[in-house]
Design a protein around this motif. Structure first.
Motif, PDB file in Angstrom:
ATOM      1  N   CYS A   1       0.832  -1.210   0.000  1.00  0.00           N
ATOM      2  CA  CYS A   1       0.000   0.000   0.000  1.00  0.00           C
ATOM      3  C   CYS A   1       0.862   1.254   0.000  1.00  0.00           C
ATOM      4  O   CYS A   1       0.510   2.260  -0.622  1.00  0.00           O
ATOM      5  N   ARG A   2       1.988   1.199   0.682  1.00  0.00           N
ATOM      6  CA  ARG A   2       2.916   2.331   0.663  1.00  0.00           C
ATOM      7  C   ARG A   2       3.423   2.581  -0.765  1.00  0.00           C
ATOM      8  O   ARG A   2       3.536   3.722  -1.212  1.00  0.00           O
ATOM      9  N   GLN A   3       3.713   1.504  -1.481  1.00  0.00           N
ATOM     10  CA  GLN A   3       4.161   1.637  -2.864  1.00  0.00           C
ATOM     11  C   GLN A   3       3.054   2.180  -3.762  1.00  0.00           C
ATOM     12  O   GLN A   3       3.306   2.987  -4.657  1.00  0.00           O
ATOM     13  N   LEU A   4       1.816   1.742  -3.518  1.00  0.00           N
ATOM     14  CA  LEU A   4       0.692   2.260  -4.296  1.00  0.00           C
ATOM     15  C   LEU A   4       0.543   3.766  -4.109  1.00  0.00           C
ATOM     16  O   LEU A   4       0.373   4.515  -5.074  1.00  0.00           O
ATOM     17  N   ALA A   5       0.604   4.208  -2.863  1.00  0.00           N
ATOM     18  CA  ALA A   5       0.460   5.635  -2.584  1.00  0.00           C
ATOM     19  C   ALA A   5       1.620   6.426  -3.165  1.00  0.00           C
ATOM     20  O   ALA A   5       1.433   7.540  -3.668  1.00  0.00           O
ATOM     21  N   SER A   6       2.806   5.857  -3.119  1.00  0.00           N
ATOM     22  CA  SER A   6       3.973   6.535  -3.674  1.00  0.00           C
ATOM     23  C   SER A   6       3.845   6.697  -5.186  1.00  0.00           C
ATOM     24  O   SER A   6       4.145   7.758  -5.740  1.00  0.00           O
ATOM     25  N   ALA A   7       3.377   5.644  -5.853  1.00  0.00           N
ATOM     26  CA  ALA A   7       3.183   5.720  -7.305  1.00  0.00           C
ATOM     27  C   ALA A   7       2.118   6.750  -7.647  1.00  0.00           C
ATOM     28  O   ALA A   7       2.252   7.517  -8.612  1.00  0.00           O
ATOM     29  N   ALA A   8       1.063   6.797  -6.847  1.00  0.00           N
ATOM     30  CA  ALA A   8      -0.001   7.784  -7.080  1.00  0.00           C
ATOM     31  C   ALA A   8       0.507   9.187  -6.843  1.00  0.00           C
ATOM     32  O   ALA A   8       0.189  10.119  -7.590  1.00  0.00           O
ATOM     33  N   ARG A   9       1.327   9.365  -5.810  1.00  0.00           N
ATOM     34  CA  ARG A   9       1.826  10.693  -5.454  1.00  0.00           C
ATOM     35  C   ARG A   9       2.657  11.297  -6.582  1.00  0.00           C
ATOM     36  O   ARG A   9       2.672  12.522  -6.761  1.00  0.00           O
ATOM     37  N   ARG A  10       3.332  10.469  -7.334  1.00  0.00           N
ATOM     38  CA  ARG A  10       4.170  10.985  -8.432  1.00  0.00           C
ATOM     39  C   ARG A  10       3.327  11.609  -9.540  1.00  0.00           C
ATOM     40  O   ARG A  10       3.853  12.389 -10.347  1.00  0.00           O
TER      41      ARG A  10
END
Length: 308
Positions: A169-178
């Protein structure tokens, strides 16, 4: 998840449960981009709560947390199916625009605490530009990002909704944040943006093509959403001169009353004919020029603009 209103050991009162509804609708609208769909999702979550046997409800330590988890899962399922539904949508799909007072929805929400640099404030999270960016994310990215970066839930709590590990989930949010433009990047102060939108309105009414071109970025884009229920351009119109010409042509077609209104908490315009709102325009600006215009003409998305 932690609820804003504490849960009672006995059956929570109706006042306590309904006190959660405001927060749930705010969350679901940001997840779905549609207030009507958000209200349906929240209603479904409440229906599931009351469908449980009393003993199971009594065993829930945090009714607000339970409602948040269930509402978010319902929204995730809707997002997965929305991609299929929108393939048959007539024309371009734009999130449902909200007036300044949207039935208690927090269009301008603020908070007293200081957010970490990588978080988005609630005010920014409801702007049309932000919602359009959310549309470009996968359903899992959108849910993880909104729950964590906007509503400040932990990744362990997000994992309960998305069905993945906290690390994933941290990776999902990071990808979205970009995908999200950093807060304040190229932005104008609200009063200056309101002035730019006001000037756009004035030169539009005057059918001054050269002045319109001067307000628009050379690569500006207009996207219209009629949903097959109102005349709209099937594809985005790009280019300052092309947009200015189209605006001047529209102004010449017939009498419209153009008014300045807050749209999703940002300066915008509405057009009214015979006392009814027929279009809502939201704007994005960068470096002092208008870069994006979203024009919602679908009457099903304008219900809040034509009531009360």
């Amino acid at each position: 998840m932690t609820a804003d209103a504490g849960a009672e050991s006995a059956e929570p009162s109706l006042v306590v449960l309904m006190g959660e509804r405001h927060r749930m609708v705010n969350l679901a609208y940001r997840l779905l981009g549609s207030l009507s769909d958000a209200e349906d999702a929240v209603q479904e979550a409440y229906a599931r709560w009351y469908a449980m046997p009393r003993a199971e409800r009594d065993a829930v330590g945090s009714p607000g947390g339970w409602l948040t988890t269930v509402t978010s899962r319902i929204c995730l399922n809707l997002l997965n199916s929305a991609r299929v539904r929108r393939e048959t949508y007539v024309g371009q799909w734009i999130p449902e625009p909200l007036p300044e007072h949207a039935g208690g929805l927090a269009v301008r929400a603020g908070g007293s605490h200081t957010d970490p640099a990588d978080r988005i404030t609630l005010d920014e999270s409801v702007s049309m530009a932000f919602l359009v960016v959310l549309e470009s994310m996968t359903p899992a990215e959108r849910v993880a990002f909104v729950l964590h970066d906007v509503f400040r839930y932990s990744f362990a709590e997000v994992a309960e909704v998305v069905g993945r590990s906290p690390g994933a989930c941290r990776q999902l949010a990071s990808a979205a944040r970009r995908r999200v433009r950093p807060p304040g990047a190229g932005a104008m102060p609200p009063d200056r943006k309101a002035g730019l939108v006001r000037e756009f309105k004035q030169v539009w009414a005057a059918k001054d093509i050269d002045a319109l071109i001067g307000l628009l970025d050379p690569d500006a884009t207009v996207t219209t959403d009629g949903g097959g229920l109102a005349p709209a351009v099937a594809h985005p119109v790009t280019g300052g001169r092309e947009i200015a010409t189209a605006c001047a042509d529209l102004a010449a077609r017939g009498p419209l009353t153009i008014l300045e209104r807050a749209v999703n908490g940002e300066p915008g315009l509405i057009s009214r004919r015979d006392g009814a709102t027929v279009a809502v325009l939201a704007f994005d600006v960068d470096r002092g020029r208008i870069t994006r215009i979203w024009a919602v003409l679908n009457p099903e998305k304008l219900r809040l603009w034509n009531t009360g």
